[in-house]
Design an enzyme around this catalytic site. Structure first.
Site, mmCIF file in Angstrom:
data_model
loop_
_atom_site.group_PDB
_atom_site.id
_atom_site.type_symbol
_atom_site.label_atom_id
_atom_site.label_comp_id
_atom_site.label_asym_id
_atom_site.label_seq_id
_atom_site.Cartn_x
_atom_site.Cartn_y
_atom_site.Cartn_z
ATOM 1 N N TYR A 109 0.957 -134.253 -30.959
ATOM 2 C CA TYR A 109 1.093 -135.500 -31.711
ATOM 3 C C TYR A 109 2.350 -136.211 -31.231
ATOM 4 C CZ TYR A 109 1.584 -139.052 -35.253
ATOM 5 O OH TYR A 109 1.712 -140.271 -35.870
ATOM 6 N N TYR A 110 2.140 -137.374 -30.664
ATOM 7 C CA TYR A 110 3.250 -138.235 -30.270
ATOM 8 C C TYR A 110 3.236 -139.546 -31.052
ATOM 9 C CZ TYR A 110 3.547 -135.039 -26.315
ATOM 10 O OH TYR A 110 3.674 -133.909 -25.543
ATOM 11 N N VAL A 125 1.654 -128.003 -31.202
ATOM 12 C CA VAL A 125 2.168 -127.414 -29.962
ATOM 13 C C VAL A 125 2.753 -128.440 -28.994
ATOM 14 C CG1 VAL A 125 0.666 -125.399 -30.115
ATOM 15 C CG2 VAL A 125 -0.139 -127.419 -28.884
ATOM 16 N N GLU A 126 2.713 -129.724 -29.363
ATOM 17 C CA GLU A 126 3.421 -130.752 -28.594
ATOM 18 C C GLU A 126 3.825 -131.866 -29.535
ATOM 19 O OE1 GLU A 126 1.743 -132.419 -25.029
ATOM 20 O OE2 GLU A 126 0.811 -130.523 -24.440
ATOM 21 N N ASN A 127 5.097 -132.237 -29.472
ATOM 22 C CA ASN A 127 5.628 -133.371 -30.224
ATOM 23 C C ASN A 127 6.987 -133.682 -29.645
ATOM 24 O OD1 ASN A 127 7.494 -133.823 -33.129
ATOM 25 N ND2 ASN A 127 5.939 -135.294 -32.539
#
Length: 476
Positions: free
Chosen positions: A312-313, A373-375
Site C-alpha cells: 500500500y502506497y 509487506v510494502e509501504n
C-alpha cells in the site's frame, strides 16, 4: 488515534527484492532474467509494458539491476543494520534465475542454493524471520524466448519445480512464503510482471488472462507443496493494494470504481477463495477472452493461501470518463488525481486513511490474516554538510500509515506484521532510479550507477528503531 493496538509477536521489519538490490548479475551461476533487460531511461516503460521487445542487452544502455546496491556481496553488513533497528522479519525474494539459470533445468544451481542458505542463516543468527517471495517481477529470460513465458502452460511445471527446490532447500530457515509479488501488476505491466511481450494484432487481454490462469495454478500448486513439505509453512498471496474511490457520487463513477477494484482483486479472489469469481464470466465474454483449461484445474485452485499480503502506497480514484489522457502517469496502475490528498514528489497520492479503508475491505472480503509487506515514501534525500540525512518527510509518512494500520487492528483485523518497502535504498522498480529513495539506510549510488555504495543511517533509522522497540506505541 490508538497507537497501542499492536499485538504481542507482531512482526516488524522491512522489505527488498532480489532484482532491485542484489546485483551480481553474472555471478554464482545466475542466468539473465527479465528485469536484467529493463534499461534506465526513456525506453524503460515501453519494455516493462511489453510493447517494445528487448530480449538482449545493448551496449548503449544502462541496466540498474546488474549491480543494484550489491546486496549479493554486502548482505551481512545490511542484515546487521536491520538487526540494529530491531527487525523481527525481513522480506526479500529469491532470484529464480539464480537457482534455475535457464528456468527449465531439472535440478537447481548449487551455488544459488548455497547463497540463499547463507543469507537466511544470517537472518536467523540475528533472530530475524525471513519472509521470502518466490517470484518478484523476474522470469528467466530463456523461458521468455523459448516458451513465451507465462502464456505457456509449461511454466506451471517449471515454477513448481523451482518452488519445491526452495521449500526443500530452505526448510527450517524459512516458514513465511509469498508466491507472486503484486500478482495483479501482470495486467498493468505485462513484461516486468510476467515476462509477456505482444505480437502485433494480438488480443492482449486474452494473453494476459491466460498467463494469469497459469500463474494462479502455479501459486496454488506451490502452496500445496509447501504444506506437504512442512505443515508449519505459511504461504501468502500478494496484491498491489489500494482501493479505488469514485470521483463523485454519480452512480456511473461508483460502478467504474467497483470495476477497477475487481480488476485488481480478481487474483486474490482466486488465491484466497479457491475459485474464479462469478463476475469474470461476463467480463471474459465481453472482452473475447477464452481461458484454456485442463481437467483438474478447478481442484488445483482450491489450494488456498494461509494469509493475504499486500502493498500500500496510495489510494486511487476512478470515474466513468477516465481514459489514458486524463489519468495519472505517476503509477503503473492508472488513476485520476484526487484533489483531497497531497502527493509525493513522484505524484503518488498520500492517503493514510486509505490504508485503513483498504485493510477493512480486504478482511471483510477474505477473512484471512493480513500482512502489510510494502509501504513507504519514495523521495529525494539530501546529505547535509555533516553527512546527515534528515528525512522527516519519510518519518511523517510512515508514522501516519502505522497509525492507520493500528486503527485497522483496533477495528478487529488480524495483522501479522509490517515490512516497510525499501528499508535500505534500492533501484526503483518503476523508474530504475536510485534517486527515488525509500530506505532507512542511505546507499551512496546515483541514477547513472556511480558512487561508493557506502551505507549511512538516516534520521528515520533511529525513529523506526524506537517504533519497533515500543511495539508501535512510540511514534513521536
Amino acid at each position: 488515534m490508538q497507537t497501542t493496538t499492536f499485538p504481542d509477536g507482531f512482526l516488524w521489519g522491512g522489505a527488498i527484492a532480489a532484482n532491485q538490490a542484489e546485483g551480481g548479475v553474472n555471478q554464482g551461476g545466475k542466468g539473465l532474467a527479465t528485469v536484467d533487460t529493463l534499461p534506465h531511461g526513456e525506453h524503460r516503460l515501453a519494455v516493462k509494458t511489453g510493447l517494445e521487445k528487448r530480449f538482449t542487452l545493448r551496449d548503449d544502455e544502462f541496466y540498474p539491476s546488474h549491480q543494484a546496491i550489491d546486496f549479493y556481496h554486502r548482505y551481512k553488513e545490511d542484515i546487521a543494520l536491520m538487526a540494529e533497528m530491531g527487525f523481527s522479519v525481513f522480506r526479500t525474494s529469491i532470484a529464480w534465475s539464480r537457482l534455475y539459470p535457464q528456468g527449465d533445468e531439472l535440478t537447481p544451481n548449487a551455488e544459488g542454493i548455497a547463497f540463499y542458505r547463507d543469507l537466511f542463516a544470517e537472518c536467523k543468527k540475528h533472530n530475524i524471520e525471513p519472509l521470502v517471495t518466490l517470484c518478484h517481477f523476474d522470469v528467466p529470460m530463456h523461458l521468455v524466448t523459448e516458451y513465451g513465458s507465462w502464456r505457456n502452460r509449461k511454466m506451471v511445471e517449471f515454477f513448481t519445480r523451482y518452488a519445491r527446490s526452495c521449500f526443500e532447500a530452505f526448510d527450517g530457515l524459512v516458514k513465511y512464503w509469498l508466491t507472486f509479488n503484486e500478482i495483479n501488476i501482470l495486467l498493468h505491466s505485462p513484461f516486468s510482471g510476467a515476462g509477456l511481450a505482444f505480437e502485433e494484432g494480438e488480443n492482449k487481454q486474452q494473453v494476459k488472462y491466460q498467463a494469469a490462469h497459469h500463474e494462479l495454478l502455479a501459486s496454488a500448486l506451490a502452496t500445496k507443496i509447501a504444506h506437504e513439505i512442512n505443515p508449519h509453512n505459511q504461504v501468502g498471496c500478494m496484491l498491489a493494494g489500494g482501493n479505488f474511490y469514485p470521483r463523485t457520487c454519480k452512480p456511473e463513477d461508483v460502478w467504474a470504481a467497483l470495476q477497477k477494484d475487481r480488476e485488481n482483486l480478481f487474483f486474490i479472489d482466486v488465491q484466497a477463495r479457491g475459485a474464479y469469481p462469478s463476475y469474470t464470466r461476463r467480463q471474459f465474454k465481453e472482452q473475447g477472452i477464452e481461458i484454456q483449461t485442463e481437467p483438474g484445474d478447478d481442484d488445483i485452485l482450491k489450494n488456498t493461501v494461509d494469509f493475504v499480503s499486500f502493498s500500500y502506497y496510495a489510494s486511487r480514484c476512478a470515474s466513468a470518463e477516465m481514459n489514458e489522457n486524463n489519468s495519472s502517469a505517476a503509477n503503473i496502475v492508472k488513476s485520476l488525481n484526487n484533489p483531497y490528498i497531497e502527493s509525493s514528489e513522484w505524484g503518488w497520492g498520500i492517503d493514510p486513511l486509505g490504508l485503513r479503508i483498504t485493510m477493512n475491505m480486504m478482511y471483510d472480503r477474505y477473512q484471512k490474516p493480513l500482512f502489510l509487506v510494502e509501504n513507504g515514501l519514495g523521495a529525494k534525500d539530501v546529505v547535509n554538510a555533516q553527512g546527515e540525512i534528515n528525512d522527516d518527510y519519510r518519518i511523517s509518512y510512515l508514522r501516519e500509515h502505522i497509525k492507520a494500520m493500528g486503527e485497522a487492528i483496533a477495528d478487529g483485523i488480524p495483522v501479522m506484521g509490517y515490512t516497510s518497502w525499501g528499508c535500505i535504498d534500492l533501484v526503483s522498480a518503476s523508474t530504475g532510479e536510485m534517486s527515488k529513495r525509500y530506505g532507512f539506510i542511505y546507499v551512496d549510488r546515483d541514477d547513472a550507477g556511480q558512487g561508493t555504495l557506502a551505507r549511512t543511517r538516516k534520521k528515520s533509522f533511529y525513529w523506526y528503531k524506537k517504533v519497533i522497540a515500543s511495539n508501535g506505541a512510540d511514534l513521536d
